[in-house]
Design a protein around this motif. Structure first.
Motif, PDB file in Angstrom:
ATOM      1  N   GLY A 166       0.819  -1.213   0.000  1.00 47.17           N
ATOM      2  CA  GLY A 166       0.000   0.000   0.000  1.00 47.17           C
ATOM      3  C   GLY A 166       0.845   1.252   0.000  1.00 47.17           C
ATOM      4  O   GLY A 166       0.495   2.260  -0.624  1.00 47.17           O
ATOM      5  N   ALA A 167       1.962   1.198   0.707  1.00 47.50           N
ATOM      6  CA  ALA A 167       2.803   2.387   0.858  1.00 47.50           C
ATOM      7  C   ALA A 167       3.725   2.603  -0.337  1.00 47.50           C
ATOM      8  O   ALA A 167       4.083   3.738  -0.657  1.00 47.50           O
ATOM      9  N   LEU A 168       4.103   1.514  -0.997  1.00 51.41           N
ATOM     10  CA  LEU A 168       5.161   1.568  -2.011  1.00 51.41           C
ATOM     11  C   LEU A 168       4.950   2.552  -3.164  1.00 51.41           C
ATOM     12  O   LEU A 168       5.850   3.346  -3.450  1.00 51.41           O
ATOM     13  N   PRO A 169       3.774   2.539  -3.827  1.00 54.91           N
ATOM     14  CA  PRO A 169       3.650   3.404  -5.008  1.00 54.91           C
ATOM     15  C   PRO A 169       3.905   4.884  -4.706  1.00 54.91           C
ATOM     16  O   PRO A 169       4.699   5.524  -5.392  1.00 54.91           O
ATOM     17  N   LEU A 170       3.283   5.398  -3.655  1.00 53.15           N
ATOM     18  CA  LEU A 170       3.466   6.815  -3.374  1.00 53.15           C
ATOM     19  C   LEU A 170       4.848   7.100  -2.811  1.00 53.15           C
ATOM     20  O   LEU A 170       5.391   8.180  -3.030  1.00 53.15           O
ATOM     21  N   LEU A 171       5.439   6.138  -2.080  1.00 51.59           N
ATOM     22  CA  LEU A 171       6.813   6.341  -1.615  1.00 51.59           C
ATOM     23  C   LEU A 171       7.748   6.489  -2.812  1.00 51.59           C
ATOM     24  O   LEU A 171       8.617   7.356  -2.829  1.00 51.59           O
ATOM     25  N   LEU A 172       7.528   5.647  -3.845  1.00 54.55           N
ATOM     26  CA  LEU A 172       8.353   5.740  -5.054  1.00 54.55           C
ATOM     27  C   LEU A 172       8.145   7.080  -5.742  1.00 54.55           C
ATOM     28  O   LEU A 172       9.100   7.760  -6.117  1.00 54.55           O
ATOM     29  N   VAL A 173       6.879   7.467  -5.892  1.00 49.34           N
ATOM     30  CA  VAL A 173       6.558   8.759  -6.506  1.00 49.34           C
ATOM     31  C   VAL A 173       7.252   9.875  -5.723  1.00 49.34           C
ATOM     32  O   VAL A 173       7.850  10.792  -6.292  1.00 49.34           O
TER      33      VAL A 173
END
Lengths: 302, 301
Positions: B276-283
């Motif tokens: 859940g956290a990964l996509p926005l952390l990458l962005v």
């Protein structure tokens, strides 16, 4: 087209008038339909005995929904929980953010690293935050209990004890949202002229007196902004409480939006829920008006 | 400016020349000690801040059996992607990713288009009723979307839009109307002569907006886009109300069901949290500067 602009002011005015409304129209339609109309509709609903399962407004109730709310212990306790959460989160979210921003700003190297570490939790979805922190708080197997046990402190039942549950959620919130205020403060620090520090260093000022006499006074505008944005954000709390404690134990953490949610979507009493929403809006509005007064100058510049 | 520096130069030079070297060393040592203290405090806080996310990632990569024996450990005898395989293989998480992505992307694009047009009209054209409209949109700044959940739910129910992307997009577009003001402020900064000369050349107002003003407002576009995207992606209460069908849930709403679905499978729960956290952390890692600038200049929250 060319003819219009050359032939005088009047037709140009008219096209400008039409163009202005035309360009505003798409936003305006959505704005009216999904913000203005529901605001008015909610206000009307609050005077009726509406139910979610039936269509229409229901029977006219006058001000009885408001009277019920103002005499309801549940309404006042949920309002108190919202205020308590705001009181618990606002000071640390302003003071710790300020302290960490000042320290980060002093660093010559690796500023990006601290910005990354402190801001990263802010972009994590609340559901992930709740999953991680609920486990950190779990009795017997949670990380916090094992750490406190290692230094000989017996940990409280973080989320299960009514006396600790709100503080535990507040702690999670500080970790989760501090990065936002931290970044606002970092930006504020950039605007302080370096010459002020250089001049005071020449006069023999210690870092400590520079902090009190230059940094903090120069950040006053940022602090007012951060303080009010934070108060408004904290007054809107719902997500993390719903996910971590479901308002429990024994409704000890249910905030006012949680109460609206329960009344409207579990008890299906939409009229009463709309009345509570209106009262809650008055609370938010009071804080927002202060914010608008403070930022009047900035808004006028737009 | 120049006079103040020249008048101060002797003040700098005199004490430095007369100050004994020994005393300067003490001052230097003190400053170094103070700097060291600051760095240590900062590093301690950075470790505390990184800890929950790192621990979640570590746990998600440990075998369930090992977690049951020693839940608070930081190391594993045998790292495994087992939990991720299970979560991705059996769950609805791909659907939730898709729903979140489509809703957030469409919301962000529409917000940029619609709000920039309104911001342009309000700041560059003089139409009758402009001041009145300004006040109306400004009033919207103080209406928290949470206050509207009950009437909005009724409205979307009547329109038969529950469990559709439109329920997420249309609710998110007008609030917060601050995007309109962000664009208006940026357009104000562009010299009016540009529009005037285009006018003389016979360009229509829409052409001026689209061809001249929009290309010059990349910072505003990216700030509004990123914020609307992040805000939509992380929005919780409204999607919880309107997306009740498991297939139509967004990632945060879907994840809120995970802990009851997986029971005591902590590696799977943590794997879900990390996913859940990964996509926005990458962005965020990629667009760090843009996002931080956006926060600092607009104060979105």
């Amino acid at each position: 087209m060319v003819v219009h602009t050359i032939s005088g002011a009047a037709p140009g005015r008219r096209t400008e008038h039409r163009a202005g409304w035309g360009l505003v129209a798409p936003f305006l339609v959505i704005y009216l339909l999904f913000l203005v109309v529901p605001t008015l509709y909610g206000f009307v609903m609050s005077f009726f005995n509406g139910a979610l399962v039936k269509s229409g407004l229901g029977s006219f109730a006058g001000v009885s929904n408001y009277l019920e709310a103002l005499t309801s212990a549940d309404f006042w306790s949920s309002t108190w929980h919202t205020l308590l959460f705001t009181i618990m989160t606002t000071p640390p979210l302003v003071i710790v953010a300020l302290a960490l921003a000042i320290l980060t700003d002093r660093m010559r190297h690796g500023r990006w690293f601290f910005r990354l570490v402190f801001f990263a939790p802010y972009v994590v979805p609340v559901a992930s935050v709740a999953l991680i922190w609920t486990w950190l708080y779990t009795p017997k197997i949670g990380l916090w209990e094992s750490w406190l046990g290692a230094v000989g402190i017996s940990a409280p039942n973080w989320l299960g004890d009514p006396n600790w549950a709100m503080a535990s959620v507040a702690l999670t919130t500080v970790w989760w949202t501090l990065g936002f205020n931290f970044v606002l403060y970092l930006a504020g620090l950039q605007e302080i002229p370096r010459e002020l520090y250089e001049a005071s260093a020449v006069d023999g000022a210690s870092p400590w007196s520079q902090l009190w006499n230059i940094t903090i006074p120069m950040l006053r505008r940022t602090t007012v902004l951060v303080l009010l944005l934070q108060a408004i954000a904290s007054l809107k709390v719902f997500d993390q409480i719903y996910l971590m404690t479901e308002g429990g134990p024994n409704f000890a953490t249910r905030p006012i939006i949680g109460y609206i949610y329960d009344i409207g979507f579990t008890d299906f009493r939409t009229g009463y829920a709309a009345a509570i929403s209106t009262l809650y809006f008055v609370l938010i509005l009071t804080v927002s008006v202060i914010w608008l007064l403070v930022n009047r100058r900035q808004l006028r510049e737009v | 400016m120049a006079t103040s520096t020249t008048s101060r130069t002797p003040a700098v030079a005199t004490p430095a020349r007369t100050k004994p070297a020994a005393r300067r060393q003490i001052v230097d040592a003190k400053a170094r000690w103070f700097n060291g203290f600051c760095v240590s405090v900062l590093v301690v806080f950075a470790v505390i801040w990184a800890l929950p996310l790192v621990w979640a990632a570590v746990t998600s990569l440990r075998p369930e059996g090992e977690i049951a024996v020693n839940p608070a450990a930081w190391w594993s005898g045998s790292w495994t992607f087992d939990a991720y395989a299970k979560v991705l293989g059996t769950g609805d998480i791909q659907n939730w990713y898709l729903n979140s992505f489509v809703a957030a992307a469409v919301t962000a694009i529409l917000a940029v288009v619609v709000c920039s047009m309104a911001g342009f009209a309000l700041s560059q054209t003089k139409f009758r009723g402009r001041r009145w409209l300004f006040a109306l949109i400004g009033a919207g700044l103080v209406i928290p979307p949470q206050v509207l959940i009950v009437p909005l739910f009724n409205e979307f129910n009547t329109l038969h839009l529950l469990n559709t992307y439109w329920a997420l997009i249309l609710q998110a577009l007008p609030a917060p109307p601050i995007a309109v003001f962000v664009f208006a402020a940026f357009f104000r900064g562009i010299p009016a002569e540009l529009a005037e000369s285009a006018h003389v050349d016979g360009a229509s107002w829409f052409r001026i907006y689209q061809g001249i003003y929009m290309p010059l407002t990349r910072p505003a576009v990216s700030a509004v886009f990123i914020f609307q995207f992040v805000w939509s992606w992380n929005n919780f209460l409204w999607p919880l109300l309107v997306m009740t069908n498991t297939r139509m849930m967004t990632l945060p709403v879907g994840l809120s069901q995970v802990s009851s679905a997986y029971g005591i499978h902590y590696a799977q729960i943590m794997a879900s949290a990390v996913l859940g956290a990964l996509p926005l952390l990458l962005v965020f890692v990629i667009f760090q500067r843009r996002i931080v600038e956006g926060v600092a200049t607009t104060g979105f929250k």
